[in-house]
Every structure is written in structure tokens, then in C-alpha cells.
Design a protein around this motif. Structure first.
Motif, short mmCIF file in Angstrom:
data_model
loop_
_atom_site.label_atom_id
_atom_site.label_comp_id
_atom_site.label_asym_id
_atom_site.label_seq_id
_atom_site.Cartn_x
_atom_site.Cartn_y
_atom_site.Cartn_z
N GLY A 238 0.81 -1.21 0.00
CA GLY A 238 0.00 0.00 0.00
C GLY A 238 0.84 1.26 0.00
O GLY A 238 0.44 2.29 0.53
N PRO A 271 -0.12 2.96 -5.43
CA PRO A 271 -1.39 2.28 -5.16
C PRO A 271 -2.59 3.19 -5.43
O PRO A 271 -2.52 4.40 -5.28
N PHE A 273 -6.36 3.84 -4.11
CA PHE A 273 -7.16 3.55 -2.91
C PHE A 273 -8.63 3.91 -3.13
O PHE A 273 -8.96 4.81 -3.91
N LYS A 278 -9.07 1.39 1.14
CA LYS A 278 -8.78 0.03 0.69
C LYS A 278 -8.05 0.07 -0.65
O LYS A 278 -8.39 0.85 -1.53
N VAL A 279 -7.03 -0.79 -0.80
CA VAL A 279 -6.28 -0.84 -2.06
C VAL A 279 -7.15 -1.43 -3.16
O VAL A 279 -7.71 -2.53 -3.00
#
Length: 344
Positions: A238, A271, A273, A278-279
Motif C-alpha cells: 500500500g 497504489p 485507494f 482500501k487498495v
């Protein structure tokens, strides 16, 4: 100076002092100065000789202002017509500042700012013209204009991608448009968006319109992990992963041959999100040579990950809604009679 020279200077009349001082200022001014009388130049300084590409006053003074100008000015007006307009304005106001397209001895053109002052002389007017080369200023203005145009086009592009999301267009088309938009902002940069699988363990292809097929196919379905290339590692932790040389970095140890076959050398992955943290996937920038971020890429990355996050969340919400509708339809078809809330 010797006492004799000092005594001589002291004995000079004030008018001579003033005349010499003005001549000194005239000759050494960094701006080009020309004096115009009855349509011909009667004097000029060294800066004027140099600016117009001549080597002596004798070469410059026989010329007229129109000899130092192209046939037409940038606004399409002929130089003679424009010159008459500027002289009339100067006579009305006493002095007039304007921009002019000038011409050097070799025929090359350049922009100047001219301050033209009318000086009463023997019942007529002579003109004192200060010419300043503004090539650098014009170049800076042009670069600023281009920058604003690029920024406006970039914002418009973002708006179009967001509209695609709102219209419910396919996630593949939305992400492809987003990637193409980001790539257009930097020469030599290739981009991709990959999604994280529903189980949170594998890479799923999102969009990479300009990456080699061999690379896209190999990455699709690969696991994420602490040492799984740039995207797989970024999604696992992340956190952003910067790889300046894919052939040297240990994160690419298992994918080094793939990088060679694909002709890729640098990969910076960030990443994506959801709103809740949340990824959802990863956005990557690729280069065909080893490269370190310059800092200009951060804004592009921020835009790309933000819009990609909206698109992926929207797609998942639509999928969940359709699945819920199917479950409801199935339950209702099994028992079409009025049902309790608990049954629903």
C-alpha cells in the motif's frame, strides 16, 4: 588624474560638462538608441549598431527605419502604415511606447519594444527612439501561453473521463482514456492501470494501451507480494514503489527477462485507494531507459490514482448492485407472494 588635468576639467563650462555627460550616457546605454530627423537616422549608439548586427555607425546611419523592419508587422499591417500610426500617436502624446518587429542585417527578425519621443527641432520634430530587444520576454510569454493551453486541455480531458464514468461506460474504456490522457502530458512515458482481484491476491489487467502485449499478458493474473515487481509490491504494501532500473532492482528479479523482452527499464508504481482506504489497484509510469522521478510526475500520479479510484469503485458498486438485483429477482421468482422483511 594629474593636477593639470583636474584644473582643466574644473575650468570647463557647465554646458560642456552637460553635453559630455549626455554623450557618455547615450553612447553607453545598454538599450539601442537612434535619433531620427526628417525620416533619416542622424545618430545612434553602440548598442544599436550591435543589436541590428552591424559593425559601425557608418553602416547603420544611412538606413531608414523601414530598412530595419520586415515588410509586415505581426498584426498584418505593413511596416510603413504601422510606422505612420506610431508617429502620429507620438506627436499627439509627446512619447509613445509600442512593440515592433525589427530586422537585423542578416534578414532575421526579432521583437523589440520601442519608446519613441518627439523632440521639437527647428520648427519640426526629431524623434528619440529607444529600442529594447524583448525576444526572451516573448519566448517566456509564449511558453506561459502554451503551459496554460496544456493545463486547460488536461483539465478538459479529466472532465471527459469523469463524464465517461458518470455515463456508465465500460471500465476498460474509462481506464484506457485515463491512461492515454496522462501519457500525453510527458514525452516518452508509458502508463498502465492494474486492478487488484476481489480476493486481494492477484493483479488484474486494467488498461495499458501502449505497453507491449507480451508484458501485459504476463502481468495479468500475477500474484502481489513483497518482491513482485513495482505494481505487485506497491499493492502489497500500500505504498509507492520507485524502480529506476528494472534490470538492477531486486524487486524485478523474477521479471527481469520480461522487462528485457518488453524494452522497459524504469517503473514507478503508486497504489490506488478507495474512499475508505482500501487498495483497489495500482497506477504505473514506465520508461524505456533508467530514470529517476523529477518531481513533475507527482501531480499526474495524483490525478491518475484519484480518477482511477473513482472509476474502479463505481464499477464495483455497479457490479454489486446488479448482483443484488439478481438475488432479489431470484428470491421473488421463487416466492412471488408478499414476503416479510426478513425473507427479503
Amino acid at each position: 588624474p594629474s593636477s593639470y588635468a583636474v584644473d582643466q576639467v574644473r575650468e570647463r563650462p557647465d554646458s560642456v560638462w552637460l553635453q559630455d555627460a549626455l554623450r557618455l550616457v547615450f553612447d553607453n546605454s545598454p538599450d539601442a538608441i537612434l535619433i531620427l530627423n526628417d525620416g533619416v537616422f542622424t545618430d545612434c549608439n553602440r548598442a544599436a549598431v550591435a543589436m541590428f548586427g552591424y559593425t559601425s555607425k557608418e553602416q547603420l546611419l544611412p538606413l531608414s527605419p523601414l530598412d530595419l523592419s520586415p515588410a509586415k508587422q505581426p498584426d498584418g499591417t505593413t511596416s510603413p502604415q504601422k510606422s505612420d500610426e506610431m508617429i502620429r500617436a507620438t506627436l499627439e502624446r509627446g512619447n509613445h511606447r509600442f512593440e515592433w518587429q525589427a530586422k537585423k542585417s542578416d534578414g532575421s527578425e526579432f521583437p523589440v519594444e520601442v519608446l519613441l519621443t518627439a523632440i521639437p527641432f527647428k520648427g519640426k520634430h526629431a524623434f528619440y527612439a529607444v529600442w529594447r530587444d524583448i525576444t526572451r520576454r516573448k519566448q517566456a510569454e509564449l511558453e506561459l501561453l502554451k503551459s496554460r493551453e496544456r493545463e486547460n486541455a488536461f483539465r478538459a480531458g479529466q472532465g471527459r473521463v469523469l463524464e465517461m464514468i458518470a455515463r456508465g461506460e465500460s471500465i476498460e474504456d474509462v481506464l484506457a482514456s485515463l491512461v492515454t490522457l496522462i501519457e500525453a502530458q510527458s514525452e516518452g512515458m508509458l502508463c498502465s492501470v492494474v486492478r487488484l482481484s476481489e480476493d486481494g491476491k492477484h493483479i488484474r489487467h486494467g488498461a495499458a494501451p501502449n505497453l507491449p502485449d507480451i508484458y501485459v499478458n504476463a502481468v495479468n493474473g500475477a500474484p502481489i507480494g513483497p518482491k513482485n515487481g513495482s505494481c505487485g509490491t506497491a499493492m502489497y504494501f500500500g505504498k509507492q514503489v520507485i524502480v529506476t532500473d528494472m534490470l538492477e532492482d531486486p524487486l524485478w528479479e523474477d521479471y527481469r527477462e520480461l522487462a528485457k523482452l518488453s524494452g522497459l527499464r524504469a517503473c514507478w508504481s503508486t497504489p490506488i485507494f478507495s474512499g475508505s482506504g482500501k487498495v483497489l489497484g495500482s497506477f504505473a509510469m514506465y520508461y524505456r531507459q533508467p530514470q529517476t522521478p523529477t518531481g513533475d510526475e507527482s501531480r499526474l500520479t495524483e490525478v491518475a490514482t484519484h480518477i482511477a479510484g473513482i472509476a474502479i469503485e463505481h464499477q464495483r458498486a455497479e457490479s454489486e448492485l446488479r448482483a443484488s438485483e439478481q438475488r432479489f429477482a431470484k428470491a421473488f421468482s421463487a416466492n412471488p407472494h408478499p414476503m416479510s422483511l426478513a425473507t427479503l
